[in-house]
Design an enzyme around this catalytic site. Structure first.
Site, PDB file in Angstrom:
ATOM      1  N   TYR A 132      45.529  36.257  34.125  1.00  8.72           N
ATOM      2  CA  TYR A 132      44.991  34.912  34.827  1.00  8.72           C
ATOM      3  C   TYR A 132      45.926  33.572  34.247  1.00  8.72           C
ATOM      4  O   TYR A 132      45.735  32.497  34.670  1.00  8.72           O
ATOM      5  CB  TYR A 132      43.572  34.526  34.416  1.00  8.72           C
ATOM      6  CG  TYR A 132      42.715  35.504  35.306  1.00  8.72           C
ATOM      7  CD1 TYR A 132      43.126  36.703  35.451  1.00  8.72           C
ATOM      8  CD2 TYR A 132      41.560  34.998  35.671  1.00  8.72           C
ATOM      9  CE1 TYR A 132      42.152  37.750  36.380  1.00  8.72           C
ATOM     10  CE2 TYR A 132      40.633  35.545  36.350  1.00  8.72           C
ATOM     11  CZ  TYR A 132      40.862  37.240  36.589  1.00  8.72           C
ATOM     12  OH  TYR A 132      39.980  37.919  37.423  1.00  8.72           O
ATOM     13  N   LYS A 179      42.788  49.592  30.221  1.00  5.19           N
ATOM     14  CA  LYS A 179      43.139  50.823  30.858  1.00  5.19           C
ATOM     15  C   LYS A 179      44.475  51.265  30.170  1.00  5.19           C
ATOM     16  O   LYS A 179      45.563  51.175  30.913  1.00  5.19           O
ATOM     17  CB  LYS A 179      43.693  50.139  32.502  1.00  5.19           C
ATOM     18  CG  LYS A 179      44.161  51.292  33.377  1.00  5.19           C
ATOM     19  CD  LYS A 179      42.824  52.235  33.831  1.00  5.19           C
ATOM     20  CE  LYS A 179      43.454  53.403  34.564  1.00  5.19           C
ATOM     21  NZ  LYS A 179      42.544  54.235  34.949  1.00  5.19           N
ATOM     22  N   ASP A 212      37.926  52.307  34.595  1.00  2.93           N
ATOM     23  CA  ASP A 212      37.211  52.957  35.705  1.00  2.93           C
ATOM     24  C   ASP A 212      35.884  53.771  35.264  1.00  2.93           C
ATOM     25  O   ASP A 212      34.944  53.799  35.799  1.00  2.93           O
ATOM     26  CB  ASP A 212      38.374  53.708  36.474  1.00  2.93           C
ATOM     27  CG  ASP A 212      39.387  54.485  35.377  1.00  2.93           C
ATOM     28  OD1 ASP A 212      39.108  54.274  34.258  1.00  2.93           O
ATOM     29  OD2 ASP A 212      40.102  55.261  36.060  1.00  2.93           O
ATOM     30  N   ASP A 236      35.955  39.908  34.093  1.00  2.27           N
ATOM     31  CA  ASP A 236      35.761  39.150  35.567  1.00  2.27           C
ATOM     32  C   ASP A 236      35.112  40.187  36.443  1.00  2.27           C
ATOM     33  O   ASP A 236      34.277  39.937  37.059  1.00  2.27           O
ATOM     34  CB  ASP A 236      36.923  38.655  36.160  1.00  2.27           C
ATOM     35  CG  ASP A 236      36.668  37.596  37.260  1.00  2.27           C
ATOM     36  OD1 ASP A 236      35.382  37.465  37.610  1.00  2.27           O
ATOM     37  OD2 ASP A 236      37.600  37.316  37.981  1.00  2.27           O
ATOM     38  N   ASP A 240      30.836  40.843  37.651  1.00  5.42           N
ATOM     39  CA  ASP A 240      30.117  40.778  38.809  1.00  5.42           C
ATOM     40  C   ASP A 240      29.214  42.297  39.244  1.00  5.42           C
ATOM     41  O   ASP A 240      28.303  41.964  39.704  1.00  5.42           O
ATOM     42  CB  ASP A 240      31.164  40.785  40.018  1.00  5.42           C
ATOM     43  CG  ASP A 240      31.483  39.365  40.558  1.00  5.42           C
ATOM     44  OD1 ASP A 240      31.276  38.572  39.497  1.00  5.42           O
ATOM     45  OD2 ASP A 240      31.861  39.255  41.557  1.00  5.42           O
TER      46      ASP A 240
END
Ligand code: NAI
Ligand code: MG
Length: 343
Positions: A132, A179, A212, A236, A240
């Site tokens: 970001y 990851k 994942d 982020d 959600d």
């Protein structure tokens, strides 16, 4: 001296939910002085400036910032969002983003298995680095040969301090999510810092999950999680997902803090909800719970508990907005919380 709270409702749903949060703070007896600033898409369109310098100085000096949401279909998201919210996060170095997800009522879970619905977890998201930071570029833009890069920035300091903070909070277990099997450079640094910081906290149980697998486990059985620490992008996205596990975007709160300087910005996770904004439909609970996080951060945990308890009881009684199974308007839902604080 009352704490000085800078208030930035900004746009859309933000303008509707922030007044409800203030209403609840006042009813809870918070000794705060609120000052509202006119930072929004209208003023951006009028002046071309996302945040004027004098406003910036006052925000930087405030004890805390209570924030709504930024975004407007009339302005390009990238510049405006970067000039307001990302600037505050980056320049005030609010490197910890706390995103709790707690199931206040069974009916709010989308999961079929009752024994695995329970959720009371916290995502600790790195808030100032990662993908970001806006580094990268577009080469041969607009041609069929175009190349676009987006840099994933990870520093020794940034990774270390966010993992360290997770251990300050985690009681049962800290899970680190990355990851590192595919993103080996950034993942390598995260792995090294994770192992080093975890070794310094031998009493806390630890686990590593690839992002994942973490997404899968969160849907399969959220009750297994306590604290999850991760980078900016994964935090982020996963937050959600966790919001939806406990009732949706309307109730998810967040805190952006710097534990060293004490600076903090508190905001619902949701955006401006253009599909329902302006009709009294938006849920104020995300903003109200964010205000409770602010109160906790400012050192009044009993008041934060009282606000959270009042929210929980209003939700259970279905005295809430439609998105979580009630019939109340935004301000009536705020009143329902206030009523319980006074009882
Ligand atoms: P959004 O969070 O505004 O909406 C996503 C969905 O959740 C919509 O269906 C909306 O109706 C629902 N929702 C959101 N808040 C709600 C509430 N309080 N009560 C009930 N339902 C609610 O995300 P979206 O639509 O992707 O983005 C809209 C605008 O907001 C964009 O301009 C985006 O850039 C901006 N945005 C700003 C954020 C911020 O200020 N932190 C965060 C996310 C988006
Ligand atoms: Mg988001």
């Amino acid at each position: 001296m009352p704490k000085h709270i800078a208030v930035l409702p900004c746009d859309g749903a933000g303008k509707e939910v922030v007044p409800e949060a203030i209403k609840v703070l006042r009813a809870a007896g918070a000794d705060f002085e609120f000052e509202e600033f006119d930072v929004n898409a209208d003023s951006y369109l009028r002046t071309g400036v996302a945040m004027p310098d004098d406003v910036w100085k006052q925000l930087a000096a405030a004890d805390s910032i209570l924030f709504g949401a930024v975004g407007d279909p009339r302005v390009p998201d990238a510049n405006y969002l970067a000039g307001v919210l990302l600037r505050l996060r980056f320049e005030l170095d609010l490197y910890v983003n706390l995103r709790p997800a707690k199931l206040y009522d069974d009916r709010l879970s989308p999961l079929r298995r009752e024994d695995r619905r329970h959720a009371d977890l916290l995502i600790v998201r790195e808030n100032t680095e990662g993908l970001y930071v806006g580094m990268g570029g577009r080469f041969k833009k607009g041609t069929n040969d175009e190349i676009a890069t987006q840099e994933d920035l990870n520093t020794y300091l940034g990774v270390t301090r966010i993992i360290e903070h997770a251990f300050q909070i985690g009681k049962r277990e800290v899970v680190m999510v990355d990851k590192s099997n595919a993103m080996t450079f950034a993942g390598g640094l995260w792995q090294e810092r994770w192992k080093a910081v975890a070794a310094a906290h031998p009493k806390v149980k630890t686990r590593h999950l690839l992002v994942d697998a973490a997404a899968m486990q969160l849907v399969k059985d959220p009750s297994q999680f306590d604290v999850i620490v991760t980078g900016n992008l994964f935090g982020d996205i996963l937050s959600d997902l966790t919001a939806e596990l406990v009732g949706g975007m309307g109730i998810a709160p967040s805190a952006n803090i710097n534990p060293s300087s004490g600076r903090g910005l508190f905001e619902p996770v949701h955006g401006t909800a253009p599909d329902i904004a302006g009709k009294g439909l938006v849920n104020p609970v995300g903003a109200i719970l964010s205000a409770a996080m602010m109160v906790r951060h400012l050192g009044v945990p009993e008041m934060a508990d009282a606000i959270e308890g009042a929210v929980e009881s209003a939700i259970r009684a279905r005295e809430c907005t439609r998105d979580i199974g009630g019939e109340l308007s935004t301000s009536q839902a705020g009143d329902a919380v206030v009523k319980r604080l006074r009882d």
